[in-house]
Design an enzyme around this catalytic site. Structure first.
Site, PDB file in Angstrom:
ATOM      1  N   HIS A 370       0.601  -1.296  -0.079  1.00 37.18           N
ATOM      2  CA  HIS A 370      -0.058  -0.116  -0.019  1.00 37.18           C
ATOM      3  C   HIS A 370       0.911   1.261   0.165  1.00 37.18           C
ATOM      4  CE1 HIS A 370      -3.377  -2.698   0.479  1.00 37.18           C
ATOM      5  NE2 HIS A 370      -4.019  -1.721  -0.175  1.00 37.18           N
ATOM      6  N   ARG A 477     -10.758   4.676  -2.114  1.00 39.01           N
ATOM      7  CA  ARG A 477     -10.557   3.903  -0.845  1.00 39.01           C
ATOM      8  C   ARG A 477     -10.297   4.811   0.650  1.00 39.01           C
ATOM      9  NH1 ARG A 477      -5.824   2.345  -4.610  1.00 39.01           N
ATOM     10  NH2 ARG A 477      -5.912  -0.101  -4.602  1.00 39.01           N
ATOM     11  N   ARG A 513     -15.767   2.813  -1.515  1.00 40.05           N
ATOM     12  CA  ARG A 513     -15.351   1.300  -0.841  1.00 40.05           C
ATOM     13  C   ARG A 513     -15.457   1.741   0.677  1.00 40.05           C
ATOM     14  NH1 ARG A 513     -10.219  -1.948  -2.097  1.00 40.05           N
ATOM     15  NH2 ARG A 513      -9.272  -0.333  -0.723  1.00 40.05           N
ATOM     16  N   GLU A 613     -12.164 -10.223  -4.945  1.00 38.57           N
ATOM     17  CA  GLU A 613     -10.815 -10.518  -5.006  1.00 38.57           C
ATOM     18  C   GLU A 613     -10.478 -11.655  -4.148  1.00 38.57           C
ATOM     19  OE1 GLU A 613      -9.332  -6.798  -2.974  1.00 38.57           O
ATOM     20  OE2 GLU A 613     -11.200  -6.537  -1.659  1.00 38.57           O
ATOM     21  N   ASN A 636      -5.118  -6.938  -7.146  1.00 31.66           N
ATOM     22  CA  ASN A 636      -4.007  -7.125  -6.340  1.00 31.66           C
ATOM     23  C   ASN A 636      -4.165  -8.145  -5.203  1.00 31.66           C
ATOM     24  OD1 ASN A 636      -3.381  -4.615  -7.636  1.00 31.66           O
ATOM     25  ND2 ASN A 636      -4.153  -3.294  -5.853  1.00 31.66           N
ATOM     26  N   ASP A 637      -5.300  -7.954  -4.554  1.00 31.59           N
ATOM     27  CA  ASP A 637      -5.488  -9.234  -3.749  1.00 31.59           C
ATOM     28  C   ASP A 637      -5.733 -10.499  -4.247  1.00 31.59           C
ATOM     29  OD1 ASP A 637      -5.120  -8.519  -1.079  1.00 31.59           O
ATOM     30  OD2 ASP A 637      -6.943  -7.132  -1.278  1.00 31.59           O
ATOM     31  N   ARG A 647       1.456 -10.524  -1.737  1.00 27.68           N
ATOM     32  CA  ARG A 647       1.538  -9.246  -2.517  1.00 27.68           C
ATOM     33  C   ARG A 647       2.708  -8.441  -1.991  1.00 27.68           C
ATOM     34  NH1 ARG A 647      -4.129  -5.850  -1.891  1.00 27.68           N
ATOM     35  NH2 ARG A 647      -3.059  -3.974  -2.522  1.00 27.68           N
ATOM     36  N   CYS A 684     -10.282  -2.842 -10.570  1.00 34.03           N
ATOM     37  CA  CYS A 684      -9.605  -1.640 -10.175  1.00 34.03           C
ATOM     38  C   CYS A 684      -8.425  -1.859  -9.475  1.00 34.03           C
ATOM     39  CB  CYS A 684     -10.548  -0.859  -9.310  1.00 34.03           C
ATOM     40  SG  CYS A 684     -11.046  -1.922  -7.762  1.00 34.03           S
TER      41      CYS A 684
HETATM   42  C1  PEP Z   1      -7.030  -4.913  -4.887  1.00 33.62           C
HETATM   43  O1  PEP Z   1      -7.028  -5.602  -4.005  1.00 33.62           O
HETATM   44  O2  PEP Z   1      -6.922  -5.125  -6.317  1.00 33.62           O
HETATM   45  C2  PEP Z   1      -7.620  -3.665  -4.638  1.00 33.62           C
HETATM   46  C3  PEP Z   1      -8.054  -2.657  -5.493  1.00 33.62           C
HETATM   47  O3  PEP Z   1      -7.694  -3.213  -3.485  1.00 33.62           O
HETATM   48  P1  PEP Z   1      -6.456  -2.832  -2.401  1.00 33.62           P
HETATM   49  O4  PEP Z   1      -5.308  -2.788  -3.381  1.00 33.62           O
HETATM   50  O5  PEP Z   1      -6.849  -1.525  -1.683  1.00 33.62           O
HETATM   51  O6  PEP Z   1      -6.303  -3.855  -1.510  1.00 33.62           O
HETATM   52 MG    MG Z   2      -7.898  -5.274  -1.934  1.00 33.89          MG
END
Ligand code: PEP
Ligand code: MG
Length: 757
Positions: A370, A477, A513, A613, A636-637, A647, A684
Site C-alpha cells: 500500500h 479507498r 469502498r 478479490e 491485487n488481492d 503481494r 480496479c
Molecule cells: C485490490 O486488491 O486489487 C484492490 C484494488 O484493493 P487494495 O489494493 O486496496 O487492497
Molecule cells: Mg484489495
C-alpha cells in the site's frame, strides 16, 4: 610498534588528546600536536592526517615523519592512491608492504619510500568521510587488530576536531560533493513509475555524535547503563502493544531487537569502548562501525539482514542518550527530497508534506504494497527492493532515481545528471501529448467505448479527475483518510469528507469502498485482534465491518447523508461469500430505512456492489449476481490469493505473472458470468493502469477499468490504437497454453498490430 601494543593504553592516548584539544593555539597547530602524540603513542614513525577539500580532493594537513614541506602540497583525488582508496570505500587498510599494493601512488615530495607498512582509517563524521588518518613504519609488518581499533577510535576524536569547522570551514565541508565515496549505482525494482532528481533524506535520521572523549568515565558508564535500561523498557513496551496489534512481521523484528538489546557481546563491547575513554554516544557509534564492518563481510542474507536491526537498535540507543525523540517527519524535509527507508507503511508516507517529496527508495516493498499504491496516487516515483540503499547514502547526497528502470544513482556525475534532465524534458513532452488526448474519446479502433476511471483516496486525487479526463472514480479507498488521523473519525467528520468528494466529482460517478483495513493497512487506534500470523488472510476489511457493525454503520450513515439528493455507489471489500454481501447490504438497508423514517433526505439512486478479490466468491457468482448492482475485481488481492503469493513480499515479485493463463482464464470466466447476468463489471487493481495488462483486459471483455490517475493517458493512447476482435480471438487460443506467462506473446501481438504501449 613492532613490539606489539603501543607504549601507552588507548585510555591514556585519549586523555592526552583531550588535553591537546582543550588547549590553546590555532586549530592547525593542535592538529600538528595531535599527529605527534599519536605517532609517539603508537610507536609509529609516521602519522599523517589528510582532509577532504571541495571537489573531493584529499589534502595532507599535518604529518609527523613525512617531509614537512609536503603539508598542503600533497593532494589526491578520492579513489587515487591508498589514501584515496580508504576514502572511496570508507574502510580501513592494513598493509605490511604498501608499495606492492596495486593502488599505491608514489609521491616524491613526501619522502615516504622508506616506509613499508601502512595502516589507514577513514575519518567519519555522521557517516561521511571527511578525511583519512594514516600511520606508517619502516619494517614490513601487519598491525594488530587492537592497533587498528585504537586508530579508529582516534579517528573519531579527530572527526570532532575537524567537524568543528575550524580547520576546513563548515561551508567547504558541506560543499564537498557527497564526500563519502565515489558515485554509485544500485539496482532495485520499480514500485511506482517516474524519474526524479533530489537530495537524500533518511526516514529515520542518524544522530551526529557531538562529543567523543569522556571527561568522567564513571559518569559515562552510568549514562550508558541508563540508556540501555530505557531502550530495553521501550522495546518491551512496543512488544506489549504489538501483542494486541494485527501484525506478524513487525513482531518478529521486535523480538529480534529484544534479543539484541540483551546480547552480551554487544553490551561488553559498549562497556569496553567507554572504559577506553569515549563518551557513551561515541562508544555506541564506535561499536556500531565495528559491527557493520564485521557483518558486511557475511554472505548469508538472513544474517546480513540482522545488520539493519543492529543499526536500528544503535540508532534508538543514541536517541535515548541524546534525550531526543524522532522529529516530526515533515519538519526535516528539504526541498526536492528523496526519502530512504528500509520499509515504510502508507500512513508514515502520508505524514510527509507532498510538495517537497520527489521520490522514495525502499530496501523492501512490492508494487502492490500500500505504500506503493499511495505513492503512485501522489505521483511519487518509488524504487523498492533496493538492497543496501540506506547504508550507501549520506543525508544530503545528491541522487537520481530512475524508477522506471529500477536504477538509483548516488552522487551521480554531471553526465548522468544531464542525461536525466534531458529525460525529464522528454517526459514533460509526453505529458503534454497525454494532455492533448484528454478530450478525445476512449474508443478503440474497432469502436468499443471503454470507461476509464481513477482510483482515489485522498482529497488531492480529486483534482486529477478533471485533469486526466476520467469518467469517474472507480475506487475510492476510504481507509486512506482514516489512516491519516489519530482517532476514528466521527460520522459528522466523515459526512463532510464524502460530501467534498461528491462535490468535486460533480456529475462523474464515485464508487466508495467501505473501510478496508488490516493486512498492511493499520489503524493505530483499531488494535483489537490477536497478533496475526498471516494478516493478509486475517481479520480485515468486511470481516472487521461485520464483526464491528457500529463502525460499518457509522460509515454507511455518513455516505448516505453525504449523497442526499444525488447518486450513491458503495462497494464492500474482501467479500468471500454471498452471505457476507447479504449481511452488509442488510446493514446498509437498515441505515437507509432509519434515515427515511426520520425524514432525512435520501440519495436519488443507490447502487451496491462488491469487490471480487477472493477466488471463492467467483464460484458463487450465479447466486451473487442477482443481488448486486456491480462488481469490481481487485486484482491485487485476487492475484495473491489465486497464486498463494504474498503481494507485499519483495522476493515473490516476479514469481507469478498477472498475464498467466490461470489469471486471465479466471477473469474471462468472471466476464462471461457478468455479461450473461447483465451486471456491470470493472477492474480496479494496479494491473488496469499498465497498458499491456489493460490491453489484455479489454481483449477479455472488460469495458470499464479503474487506475491511478497518471495511467489514464498511456492507457487511452493504447486503446485508441487497438482493434479488439483479433485480440479477443488470439487470447482465446492462448488461454489453453501450458505457458507460465503470456506476456511475451501479447507484447509481440501489440508490436505486430501497431498497438502503442
Ligand atoms: C485490490 O486488491 O486489487 C484492490 C484494488 O484493493 P487494495 O489494493 O486496496 O487492497
Ligand atoms: Mg484489495
Amino acid at each position: 610498534m613492532a613490539e606489539g601494543r603501543g607504549a601507552t593504553s588507548p585510555r591514556m592516548l585519549l586523555r592526552r588528546l583531550r588535553e591537546v584539544m582543550a588547549g590553546t593555539g590555532a586549530p592547525e597547530q593542535r592538529l600538528a600536536t595531535v599527529v605527534r602524540v599519536i605517532a609517539a603513542n603508537m610507536v609509529a614513525e609516521v602519522c599523517s592526517v589528510y582532509l577532504m577539500r571541495a571537489g573531493d580532493i584529499l589534502e595532507l594537513f599535518a604529518t609527523e615523519g613525512l617531509k614537512p614541506e609536503a603539508v598542503h602540497v600533497t593532494r589526491m583525488r578520492v579513489g587515487e592512491g591508498l589514501v584515496g582508496d580508504i576514502a572511496a570505500h570508507a574502510r580501513p587498510l592494513n598493509l605490511a608492504d604498501a608499495q606492492s599494493h596495486p593502488q599505491f601512488a608514489y609521491r616524491p615530495e613526501t619522502g615516504e619510500e622508506i616506509y613499508h607498512s601502512l595502516m589507514g582509517v577513514p575519518i567519519l563524521r555522521g557517516g561521511r568521510v571527511i578525511g583519512v588518518l594514516v600511520v606508517q613504519n619502516r619494517t614490513r609488518r601487519r598491525y594488530s587488530d587492537e592497533e587498528l581499533e585504537a586508530l579508529e577510535t582516534v579517528a573519531m576524536v579527530l572527526a570532532e576536531l575537524v567537524g568543528s569547522g575550524q580547520i576546513v570551514s563548515n561551508d567547504e565541508l558541506s560543499k564537498v560533493d557527497g564526500n563519502a565515496t565515489l558515485p554509485l549505482r544500485l539496482e532495485g525494482r520499480m514500485l511506482a513509475e517516474g524519474v526524479a532528481l533530489g537530495v537524500a533524506v533518511l526516514h529515520e535520521p542518524r544522530i551526529l555524535v557531538q562529543k567523543t572523549i569522556a571527561e568522567d568515565i564513571p559518569f559515562e558508564k552510568s549514562r550508558l547503563e541508563e540508556a540501555i535500561r530505557a531502550l530495553r523498557a521501550a522495546v518491551d513496551r512496543m512488544l506489549d502493544s504489538f501483542d494486541k496489534a494485527m501484525v506478524g512481521e513487525s513482531r518478529d523484528i521486535l523480538e529480534a531487537y529484544k534479543m539484541f538489546a540483551h546480547d552480551r557481546g554487544w553490551l561488553v563491547r559498549l562497556h569496553e569502548a567507554v572504559e577506553s575513554g569515549l563518551t557513551a554516544e561515541a562508544a555506541v557509534e564506535r561499536v556500531q562501525t565495528d559491527t557493520r564492518q564485521r557483518m558486511q563481510a557475511i554472505v548469508d542474507p538472513y544474517l546480513r539482514e540482522r545488520l539493519a536491526d543492529f543499526d536500528d537498535l544503535a540508532h534508538r540507543l543514541l536517541l535515548h542518550l541524546s534525550g531526543r525523540t524522532a522529529t516530526a517527519a515533515s519538519e526535516r524535509l528539504p526541498d526536492a527530497a528523496v526519502l530512504f527507508a528500509r520499509t515504510m507503511g502508507p500512513a508514515e508516507l502520508l505524514d510527509y508534506e507532498r510538495p517537497r517529496l520527489r521520490a522514495i527508495v525502499l530496501e523492501e516493498g512490492s508494487p502492490t504494497s500500500h505504500v506503493a499504491i499511495v505513492a503512485r496516487a501522489l505521483g511519487i516515483p518509488v524504487i523498492g527492493h533496493c538492497e543496501g540503499a540506506v547504508a550507501s547514502i549520506e543525508p544530503g547526497d545528491r541522487v537520481v532515481v530512475d524508477a522506471d528502470h529500477g536504477h538509483l544513482y548516488i552522487r551521480p556525475g554531471v553526465d548522468v545528471v544531464q542525461a536525466f534532465r534531458a529525460n525529464l524534458a522528454l517526459r514533460a513532452e509526453r505529458q503534454a501529448k497525454y494532455a492533448a488526448l484528454r478530450d478525445e474519446p476512449a474508443v478503440t479502433l474497432s469502436g468499443e467505448r471503454i470507461s476509464l476511471n481513477i482510483n482515489a483516496g485522498l482529497l488531492v486525487d480529486l483534482a486529477y479527475l478533471e485533469e486526466a479526463g476520467a469518467d469517474g472514480i472507480g475506487l475510492y479507498r476510504t481507509e486512506l483518510q482514516f489512516m491519516v488521523r489519530a482517532s476514528f473519525p466521527r460520522v459528522g467528520v466523515q459526512t463532510e469528507l464524502y460530501t467534498r468528494v461528491l462535490d468535486q466529482a460533480g456529475a462523474r460517478p464515485v464508487i466508495f469502498r467501505t473501510l478496508d483495513v488490516g493486512g498492511d493497512k493499520l489503524l493505530p487506534y483499531l488494535r483489537d485482534g490477536e497478533t496475526e500470523e498471516n494478516p493478509a488472510l486475517g481479520w480485515r476489511a468486511i470481516r472487521i465491518g461485520l464483526d464491528r457493525p457500529a463502525l460499518l454503520r457509522s460509515q454507511l450513515r455518513a455516505l448516505l447523508q453525504a449523497a442526499a439528493g444525488r447518486d450513491l455507489n458503495v462497494m464492500f471489500p474482501m467479500v468471500a461469500e454471498v452471505a457476507e454481501f447479504a449481511k452488509a447490504r442488510d446493514i446498509f438497508e437498515r441505515e437507509r430505512q432509519r434515515m427515511e423514517e426520520s425524514g432525512k433526505a435520501l440519495p436519488r439512486r443507490v447502487r451496491l456492489g462488491t469487490m471480487l478479490e477472493v477466488p471463492a466468491l467467483a464460484w458463487q457468482l450465479p447466486a451473487l449476481l442477482p443481488l448486486v448492482d456491480f462488481i469490481s475485481v481487485g486484482s491485487n488481492d485476487l492475484m495473491q490469493f489465486l497464486f498463494a503469493s504474498d503481494r507485499g513480499n519483495a522476493r515473490l515479485i516476479d514469481r507469478y505473472d498477472l498475464l498467466s493463463p490461470a489469471m486471465l482464464s479466471f477473469l474471462r470466466w468472471v466476464v462471461g458470468q457478468c455479461e450473461a447476468a447483465g451486471v456491470d463489471l470493472s477492474l480496479c487493481g494496479e494491473m488496469a493502469g499498465r497498458p499491456l495488462e489493460a490491453m489484455a483486459l479489454i481483449g477479455l471483455g472488460f469495458r470499464s477499468i479503474s487506475m491511478h490517475a497518471g495511467a489514464i493517458g498511456p492507457v487511452k493512447e493504447m486503446l485508441r490504437s487497438l482493434s479488439v476482435p483479433p485480440l479477443a480471438a488470439y487470447l482465446s487460443e492462448l488461454l489453453a497454453l501450458p505457458d507460465r506467462s503470456l506476456r511475451g506473446r501479447l507484447q509481440s501481438f501489440a508490436k505486430d498490430r501497431g498497438v502503442i504501449l
